[in-house]
Structures are given as C-alpha cells and as structure tokens.
Design a protein around this motif. Structure first.
Motif, PDB file in Angstrom:
ATOM      1  N   GLU A   1      19.685   9.847  27.179  1.00 27.09           N
ATOM      2  CA  GLU A   1      19.447   9.058  28.387  1.00 27.09           C
ATOM      3  C   GLU A   1      20.750   8.443  28.893  1.00 27.09           C
TER       4      GLU A   1
ATOM      5  N   GLN B   1      24.893   9.988  36.491  1.00 24.49           N
ATOM      6  CA  GLN B   1      24.242   9.505  37.706  1.00 24.49           C
ATOM      7  C   GLN B   1      25.054   8.437  38.428  1.00 24.49           C
TER       8      GLN B   1
ATOM      9  N   SER C   1      14.195  12.644  36.632  1.00 24.87           N
ATOM     10  CA  SER C   1      14.902  12.021  35.514  1.00 24.87           C
ATOM     11  C   SER C   1      15.014  12.975  34.330  1.00 24.87           C
TER      12      SER C   1
END
Length: 401
Positions: free
Chosen positions: A298, A305, A192
């Motif tokens: 983020e 993603q 991540s």
C-alpha cells in the motif's frame, strides 16, 4: 457446474476467482481475492488464451469443456508463463493431445524449466508481428519483455480488435459475476487495487511498459482482456492513460503523503503536527500512514500516487527504524522516482535517521530532497513545532511552484 462468461459471440471467459488466498505471490495481501482469467475463441479452429492457477483448475476445465461442446482444442497461446497462469498447461495438453502450444522462444525455454514434458511436434514459436489465422479471426503477436517477465507477450485479435494483455492492465480483486469494468464502479471500488497491482508487480519496469504502450498506440483496441481482473470494453483510453502515468512515474495527486516510523509515539506526533500545519495552509488530500501498520504494498502504491512525500523516522539501533528502512528498500526496488521528499528524524541521544535516509534516497532516480528537515530529540518541543511549521511552508511553496 460450468460458469463461463461471454465476451463477444465467439469469445468466452473461462476463468475463476480465489477468495481464500491471503497473499498474492506470497507477498501482497489480497483481502478482496483475485481472479485468474483465461479466454477461448471459437472459430474454424479453437484457440485458448492462457490457462489458470492450479487452485481454480477444476472450474477452468469444466468451463473449457462446456464451451468446446465436444470440439477439439486446436491451439493454446501462452502470453505469460508465470505459474498462476500456466500451472495447468500440461493438464490441457494431456486432455487435448493434438493441441499446439503457441509462444515465443523464451516461452518454450520456460516450459522446459517448469515441466518435464516432450513438446516435440506440438509447439509453434512466434516472433514480433507474426500472425495466426483460425478462420474468421487473425491474431498477431507483440513481445512485451519484462512486463513483467522476460518471456511476456500480448496477442491482438485483428478481427474483433481484442488485446489479450497478459499481466498488463490487471488488478487484484475477485470477480463477482460481472466481467466488465463498465459493470462496476471501477474508479471507486477497483482503482486502488489496480494501482497497487501495477506498482508492486510491474512498477519497476516503467520503460518496458512504455515500449508496450507505444505498440498498443498503433492498434484499434475495442477490448482489453487481462489475466487478472475485469475486461475493458468501454472507456479503454481512460485505463490506458493510468498506465501512461504510472509507467512514467507521473504523480496523480499533487499533495503530501506523510509516512512515519514511530516507537513510542513522538515521531508520530511530529507527523500529525506537520499534517495539521499543511491543512491550515490549504493543502487538501493529505495522507498520513504508519509504516509499522500499513502494508508495504500500500505504501509503495501511495508513493506512486503522490507528488510530495515526507518520511519521518525514529533512530533505532543507531540506524533507521526497521519498518522505514524496509520501506526505503521497497521504494528503491520498485523504482519510485520523480518525487519531492522531506525528512523528519528523531533520536534521544544520537539522531542518525535523517543522514541514513538521505543516503538511501540519493540512490533513487530523480528524487529531489527538500533542504528543510526537522530533528527531534525525544519529543516535539516549541522549537520543533516551529521547525515543522517552516517545513509546512516549504512544502506548500514547492507544491505551488
């Protein structure tokens, strides 16, 4: 006291980690800290690969002195001139006056821009494909412009098959004794942060990363030594494949990311109604985030993603709700592309967010907007619930098709 690490019998890690820094580049939260890596090859001639940020300079010089064991430092290679890797360069030169600084022409220009130091007689300018032999080791250099600065390059040790990759293949996160990715649960604990590092630091420059990957494809790489994060010596191809996906803007997750900007909770409610409808239709791995709470870095990483993105925004001052507006700007700045996007808007008397969001998205590459959208006027009523169900149908059909 020194705390260097051994990579191979004559290659040593001289870095350190900063666990106190709150924001990397004064922009990105790093709750797990960050490492600054430098490497020393002990050969007939000694060669240092990059230096470190000033915050860990004292430890770095203890490590360097301990590794050299009284020997002189012959070369320092500058793969990347950013201050988190080169703030201590002049200190290296002053401590080891005979050292030769190796870099490309743009590197030398940047050294002059950052420092007031006469490099006459102490620099070696290299170009694509040049080699440098230090005894048993022969190094070759490949230019990597805009990965992620124009002077960036990588160095390949032809003898031990080591790629010193500069900022490529790096990640946020402090190192805790273990130096190698195979000593950690990288996919669970580090991926991540690696994705967030790539998308926010390098993500804009996908074509340039592709150019570097094409060069790397011709090399037998047994080790990757980045300037941040763990060293790779096993399953190297797995990590290179991640860069292949990220740099071609290929989604890793075929599912729906819902990001909402809500003032009083009604737009949030619409986002949750949609997420529930998607789940009932069998969609898994749905992600829902509040643009006012989740950090932009983020959100950008999540946009890289996921294959499908739903943006839900209140109308605010006759425009897009500020956190959503900022997200759209960041998506554009980081070159988010090849995604399917749907829009939900809210406005009690004059809904404007959808029209304005569409205008922003139309400036991004290869963004396909779903025709179905949902407009709320204050809160979700039965008509809007039905519209959200229909949007869920459209998203599921698109995911399947």
């Amino acid at each position: 006291m020194y705390c260097y690490g051994t990579v191979t019998p004559d290659l040593f890690w001289l870095g350190d980690s900063d666990r106190r820094l709150a924001l990397f580049e004064n922009a990105y939260p790093i709750p797990r800290g960050v490492s600054y890596n430098a490497y020393l090859v002990m050969d007939e001639k000694t060669i240092l690969m990059d230096t470190v940020d000033r915050s860990v300079g004292e430890q770095f010089f203890e490590n360097l002195e301990a590794c050299l064991k009284g020997r002189n430092l012959d070369y320092v290679v500058i793969n990347h001139m950013e201050p988190d890797h080169c703030a201590t360069l002049i200190d290296v030169i002053l401590r080891y006056p005979g050292v030769t600084v190796v870099g490309n022409a743009k590197t030398m220009t940047m050294i002059d821009q950052f420092f007031d130091f006469d490099m006459t007689g102490q620099s070696l300018i290299v170009k694509e494909g040049d080699t440098l032999c230090t005894g048993r080791h022969t190094f070759t250099f490949a230019m990597a412009p805009m990965v992620h600065w124009p002077e960036a390059m990588v160095t390949y040790d032809m003898s031990d098959k080591v790629l010193f990759s500069a900022d490529a293949f790096g990640t946020f996160g402090a190192l805790s004794g273990n130096l190698f990715a195979d000593q950690m649960d990288f996919e669970h604990d580090w991926l991540s942060d690696a994705r967030r590092y790539y998308t926010n630091i390098v993500g804009k420059y996908g074509p340039q990363v592709q150019a570097l990957l094409k060069k790397a494809a011709n090399l037998d790489i047994q080790y990757i030594c980045p300037l941040h994060g763990p060293i790779w010596r096993e399953n190297v191809e797995w990590y290179i494949d991640k860069y292949q996906k990220w740099s071609t803007y290929t989604p890793e997750v075929k599912s729906v990311l819902v990001i909402y900007g809500s003032v009083y909770g009604h737009t949030e409610n619409a986002a949750l109604v949609l997420a529930g409808a998607l789940s009932r239709r069998g969609v898994t791995n749905i992600a829902v985030h509040d643009a006012s709470v989740t950090h932009l870095s983020e959100l950008v990483s999540l946009c890289f993603q996921y294959s499908h993105i739903v943006l839900a925004s209140a109308t605010y001052n006759n425009g897009i709700f500020t956190p959503m507006e900022t997200l759209l700007s960041d998506m554009k700045a980081h070159n988010v592309q090849n995604r399917t996007v749907a829009i939900i808007e809210n406005g009690s008397w004059a809904p404007q967010a959808a029209k304005l969001m569409r205008a922003e998205l139309e400036h991004m590459k290869n963004i396909r907007l779903l025709e179905q959208s949902v407009t709320l006027k204050s809160s979700v009523k039965e008509a809007q619930r039905v519209a959200l169900e229909e949007l869920a149908d459209a998203l599921v059909a698109d995911l399947q098709g």
